[in-house]
Design an enzyme around this catalytic site. Structure first.
Site, PDB file in Angstrom:
ATOM      1  CG  MET A 175      74.525  27.628 -24.906  1.00  0.00           C
ATOM      2  SD  MET A 175      74.884  26.005 -25.620  1.00  0.00           S
ATOM      3  CE  MET A 175      74.501  24.926 -24.248  1.00  0.00           C
ATOM      4  CB  ILE A 225      60.333  24.977 -18.053  1.00  0.00           C
ATOM      5  CG1 ILE A 225      60.843  24.782 -19.491  1.00  0.00           C
ATOM      6  CG2 ILE A 225      58.815  25.032 -18.030  1.00  0.00           C
ATOM      7  CD1 ILE A 225      60.353  23.501 -20.145  1.00  0.00           C
ATOM      8  N   GLY A 226      63.247  26.917 -17.713  1.00  0.00           N
ATOM      9  CA  GLY A 226      64.677  26.783 -17.456  1.00  0.00           C
ATOM     10  C   GLY A 226      65.465  27.858 -18.154  1.00  0.00           C
ATOM     11  N   GLY A 266      69.749  29.087 -19.044  1.00  0.00           N
ATOM     12  CA  GLY A 266      71.142  28.662 -19.071  1.00  0.00           C
ATOM     13  C   GLY A 266      71.948  29.629 -19.898  1.00  0.00           C
ATOM     14  CB  VAL A 302      64.071  25.867 -21.835  1.00  0.00           C
ATOM     15  CG1 VAL A 302      63.172  24.764 -22.411  1.00  0.00           C
ATOM     16  CG2 VAL A 302      65.518  25.604 -22.204  1.00  0.00           C
ATOM     17  CG  ASP A 319      78.164  22.141 -23.157  1.00  0.00           C
ATOM     18  OD1 ASP A 319      79.119  21.976 -22.360  1.00  0.00           O
ATOM     19  OD2 ASP A 319      77.304  23.021 -23.005  1.00  0.00           O
ATOM     20  CE  LYS A 367      68.102  25.517 -24.249  1.00  0.00           C
ATOM     21  NZ  LYS A 367      69.350  24.824 -23.841  1.00  0.00           N
TER      22      LYS A 367
END
Length: 224
Positions: free
Chosen positions: A22, A17-18, A20, A25, A138, A40
């Site tokens: 790092m 679903i995502g 990035g 997810v 962050d 994640k």
């Protein structure tokens, strides 16, 4: 793309679903409690030695446990920190929402009243975190979730430090999102609660003005 992979013998991944810097997810099912969660996979900074990788993995587990101490309606709850194939995985509350960064891409500049509403909720969560001794490290649009029903939640507390993302590494390389970093973090100093406040201010500025206060140039050093 889907997966039936089982993490730590408990969390069944369903679909991503995502993504990035790092990690990725996934929406997942906690097969023990039969609830939907977000999981994640934390991606450690590339180029680490074996010893540094072990330390980063241990730090990720430690930071995840620290983040799990925070319980606030405007912060994504951390349920668990698991390890699978030598990689740390963060198990969190699943929120059906888009990031503030996605809203900015879709709508451009946001109305100041709406930004103030979002900012107040995030500030409330950060105040609770700071009171508990937790620094986010962050704060940026990508880490703020905004749901259709008006719910606002900030996510990824402390994870930037856990993965070595927004720190100066042993080689002096600064990674992360320079556009929202406070001056002391840009200098390589340890983030403090005031660093989160600065980053939130930069985030809200960008939401209203359409770009961060110091720009988003292709040259990170110029931004810093």
């Amino acid at each position: 793309m889907s997966s039936d992979r089982l993490i730590a013998g408990r969390y069944r991944l369903t679909d991503p679903i995502g993504t990035g810097a790092m990690g990725v997810v996934w929406r997942a099912t906690d097969v023990r409690l039969r609830r939907t969660v977000a999981v994640k996979q934390l991606l450690l900074t590339p180029g680490l030695t074996r010893a540094q990788t072990v330390e980063a993995r241990m730090r990720a587990m430690r930071e995840g446990r620290i983040a799990a101490r925070l319980h606030h309606p405007n912060a994504v709850t951390v349920f668990d920190v698991a390890e699978e194939d030598g990689q740390p995985w963060l198990v969190m509350e699943y929120v059906d929402a888009v990031s503030l960064a996605a809203l900015m891409r879709e709508k451009g500049r946001l109305a100041p009243v709406e930004v103030a509403r979002i900012g107040a909720k995030v500030a409330d969560a950060l105040a609770a975190a700071h009171k508990a001794g937790i620094v986010h490290r962050d704060v940026k649009p990508a880490n703020i979730l905004v749901a259709d029903d008006g719910t606002v939640k900030i996510t990824d507390f402390g994870i930037s430090r856990a993965t070595g993302d927004v720190t100066v590494t042993s080689t002096g390389f600064l990674a992360g999102t320079p556009a929202y970093l406070s001056p002391e973090v840009a200098r390589g100093e340890n983030p403090e609660p005031t660093s989160d406040v600065f980053a939130l201010g930069s985030t809200l500025y960008a939401s209203v003005e359409g770009k961060p206060p110091f720009g988003e140039g292709d040259n990170p050093l110029a931004v810093l």
